[in-house]
Design a protein around this motif. Structure first.
Motif, PDB file in Angstrom:
ATOM      1  N   ARG A  71       0.895  -1.291   0.042  1.00 51.68           N
ATOM      2  CA  ARG A  71       0.040  -0.032  -0.055  1.00 51.68           C
ATOM      3  C   ARG A  71       0.751   1.069  -0.037  1.00 51.68           C
ATOM      4  O   ARG A  71       1.766   1.601   1.011  1.00 51.68           O
ATOM      5  CB  ARG A  71      -0.866  -0.045   1.047  1.00 51.68           C
ATOM      6  CG  ARG A  71      -1.890   1.202   1.229  1.00 51.68           C
ATOM      7  CD  ARG A  71      -3.140   1.194   1.941  1.00 51.68           C
ATOM      8  NE  ARG A  71      -2.469   1.145   3.411  1.00 51.68           N
ATOM      9  CZ  ARG A  71      -3.692   1.197   4.409  1.00 51.68           C
ATOM     10  NH1 ARG A  71      -4.890   1.155   4.067  1.00 51.68           N
ATOM     11  NH2 ARG A  71      -3.051   1.215   5.656  1.00 51.68           N
ATOM     12  N   GLN A 148      -8.426   1.537  -3.500  1.00 47.89           N
ATOM     13  CA  GLN A 148      -8.960   1.701  -2.120  1.00 47.89           C
ATOM     14  C   GLN A 148      -9.940   2.624  -2.322  1.00 47.89           C
ATOM     15  O   GLN A 148     -10.011   3.826  -2.685  1.00 47.89           O
ATOM     16  CB  GLN A 148      -7.850   1.900  -1.355  1.00 47.89           C
ATOM     17  CG  GLN A 148      -8.477   1.589   0.211  1.00 47.89           C
ATOM     18  CD  GLN A 148      -7.400   1.515   1.212  1.00 47.89           C
ATOM     19  OE1 GLN A 148      -6.213   1.003   0.924  1.00 47.89           O
ATOM     20  NE2 GLN A 148      -7.720   1.444   2.613  1.00 47.89           N
ATOM     21  N   GLU A 150     -12.434   4.718   0.008  1.00 46.72           N
ATOM     22  CA  GLU A 150     -12.482   5.111   1.573  1.00 46.72           C
ATOM     23  C   GLU A 150     -12.795   6.524   1.583  1.00 46.72           C
ATOM     24  O   GLU A 150     -12.593   7.299   2.599  1.00 46.72           O
ATOM     25  CB  GLU A 150     -11.121   4.973   1.941  1.00 46.72           C
ATOM     26  CG  GLU A 150     -10.046   5.489   1.212  1.00 46.72           C
ATOM     27  CD  GLU A 150      -8.549   5.183   1.779  1.00 46.72           C
ATOM     28  OE1 GLU A 150      -8.314   4.662   3.065  1.00 46.72           O
ATOM     29  OE2 GLU A 150      -7.512   5.209   1.040  1.00 46.72           O
ATOM     30  N   GLY A 173     -12.178   0.701   2.550  1.00 51.58           N
ATOM     31  CA  GLY A 173     -11.516   1.224   3.695  1.00 51.58           C
ATOM     32  C   GLY A 173     -12.223   1.632   4.672  1.00 51.58           C
ATOM     33  O   GLY A 173     -12.889   2.831   4.497  1.00 51.58           O
TER      34      GLY A 173
END
Length: 256
Positions: A71, A148, A150, A173
């Motif tokens: 990540r 991701q 989020e 997330g």
């Protein structure tokens, strides 16, 4: 397990269990691979994992057949290429808010798009022992790219993100998503609705969806939504939980 078979498993929607690595020690990758996890994610966004630490983690992960993603802190093409050069199986990109971010991830990671700097000399190229054209083709075929989700902003664009060809998975997330939505806590109906919304977009576009969970017991409820990629805690949280359990059990054995 090879990186290619890992990508195939991700794309097939096989239920896969992984965790974050937040400790910059190569032993963590070895231990998690021996434990039988399907993958791990080195967290270079929220943990002190620099390139030197990632180099050791990637080597150790390969030694035990553990696919290791990274990540990254941001959509930086230089940083993404460096992680892949070291032998990362793929990239988890934080805060993907629209299809333009997903496209930027693909441009940074794939040789075939003509923007990633090329060298066959790192670990990913088997230190220059592989034919250059063969390596470029293999690298593009094996990499796993995860967007991701989020941010509240991403929810309105999630169908467009999921439709980006070449993306392997969406990763929810929940902590940042809850913060972005102004949720009162993890059980807030707005967060549950948002998670279901992302999962539905994945189903519509045939895109694998993953989620971070704090406890493995939470996986079943999300699997019912079609979510199949699970990042369960981290090396640190798993150690804390097991150490705490051991301490409680030993103390409970005391006799008066």
């Amino acid at each position: 397990m090879t990186a290619a078979s890992f990508r195939a498993r991700v794309r097939a929607g096989e239920v896969l269990a992984g965790t974050f690595i937040k400790t910059p020690a190569h032993h963590q990758a070895e231990l998690l691979g021996l434990a039988g996890l399907d993958f791990a994610v080195a967290d270079a966004e929220h943990a002190p994992i620099d390139l030197a630490a990632m180099d050791r983690l990637a080597a150790a992960a390969r030694g035990v057949g553990l696919p290791l993603l990274t990540r990254v802190p941001a959509l930086d093409p230089v940083a993404i290429a460096a992680q892949l050069d070291l032998g990362a199986a793929g990239i988890v990109a934080p805060h993907v808010r629209g299809p333009q971010d997903a496209e930027a991830l693909l441009r940074a990671a794939e040789y075939g798009r003509g923007q990633r700097g090329f060298s066959p000399s790192p670990r990913a190229g088997r230190f220059g022992t592989e034919d250059a054209a063969t390596y470029r083709a293999r690298a593009d075929a094996e990499r796993v790219l995860v967007a991701q989700i989020e941010d509240a902003e991403a929810l309105g664009a999630v169908d467009a993100i999921a439709a980006v060809e070449g993306l392997d998975a969406l990763l929810i997330g929940p902590a940042d998503l809850a913060l972005s939505l102004g949720c009162a806590g993890p059980d807030d109906p707005a967060l549950r609705e948002a998670i279901a919304h992302v999962a539905a977009a994945g189903r519509r576009h045939g895109r694998t969806v993953g989620i971070f969970i704090g406890r493995p017991e939470a996986a079943a409820a999300f699997a019912a939504l079609g979510i199949s990629l699970f990042i369960c805690g981290s090396d640190q949280s798993l150690l804390l939980a097991e150490a705490g359990r051991a301490a409680r059990m030993v103390r409970a054995s005391r006799t008066e």
